[in-house]
Design a protein around this motif. Structure first.
Motif, PDB file in Angstrom:
ATOM      1  N   ALA A  18       0.822  -1.209   0.000  1.00  0.00           N
ATOM      2  CA  ALA A  18       0.000   0.000   0.000  1.00  0.00           C
ATOM      3  C   ALA A  18       0.858   1.263   0.000  1.00  0.00           C
ATOM      4  CB  ALA A  18      -0.945  -0.004   1.194  1.00  0.00           C
ATOM      5  N   ASP A  23      -0.145   8.828  -3.238  1.00  0.00           N
ATOM      6  CA  ASP A  23      -1.045   9.353  -2.217  1.00  0.00           C
ATOM      7  C   ASP A  23      -2.376   9.784  -2.824  1.00  0.00           C
ATOM      8  OD1 ASP A  23       0.787   8.990  -0.140  1.00  0.00           O
ATOM      9  OD2 ASP A  23       1.722  10.928  -0.523  1.00  0.00           O
ATOM     10  N   THR A 101      -6.033  -3.697  -3.774  1.00  0.00           N
ATOM     11  CA  THR A 101      -5.152  -2.685  -3.190  1.00  0.00           C
ATOM     12  C   THR A 101      -5.447  -1.307  -3.790  1.00  0.00           C
ATOM     13  OG1 THR A 101      -3.422  -4.311  -2.788  1.00  0.00           O
ATOM     14  CG2 THR A 101      -2.746  -2.008  -2.812  1.00  0.00           C
ATOM     15  N   ARG A 105      -7.563   2.006  -1.952  1.00  0.00           N
ATOM     16  CA  ARG A 105      -6.909   3.303  -1.782  1.00  0.00           C
ATOM     17  C   ARG A 105      -7.701   4.428  -2.449  1.00  0.00           C
ATOM     18  NH1 ARG A 105      -1.597   5.387  -1.046  1.00  0.00           N
ATOM     19  NH2 ARG A 105      -1.492   3.772   0.522  1.00  0.00           N
TER      20      ARG A 105
END
Length: 115
Positions: A18, A23, A101, A105
């Protein structure tokens, strides 16, 4: 999230860590047109040069980068708008670990998958 924040987390060989993900999808500033050649370390078997004007080749490039890339590769080779637009098809080309994943996010990818 800092790179060291998840250093104790168990890493899967089937999914990126991760902390390797950007970001924000806004960090993905890769090319949106033209020809892209991936380095041998990512595309060691088969096609390495991709015309982004060809949807099949674009999907192939994104699949390789998502499966074999790292943080800097995502930012360099992927474009946020192409990723979101291609996600409903692209996610079917990825293993569950990679798909999960990225979707965990980024809510934009979850929304694209549900559309």
């Amino acid at each position: 999230m800092s790179k060291g924040a998840l250093s104790g987390a168990t890493k899967s060989r089937w999914a990126p860590a991760a902390d390797e993900l950007p970001d924000s999808l806004g960090d993905l500033s890769g090319p949106t047109e033209g020809i892209v050649t991936l380095p041998l370390r990512m595309a060691w078997s088969g096609l390495r040069t991709f015309d982004l004007g060809d949807e099949k080749l674009l999907l192939g490039l994104y699949r390789i980068v998502l499966l074999n890339g790292k943080h800097d590769d995502y930012a360099h080779y992927l474009d946020a708008s192409h990723l979101v637009a291609s996600w409903p098809v692209l996610r079917k080309m990825l293993g569950r670990g990679v798909r999960t994943t990225w979707e965990n996010r980024f809510v934009q990818l979850q929304q694209a998958a549900a559309a």
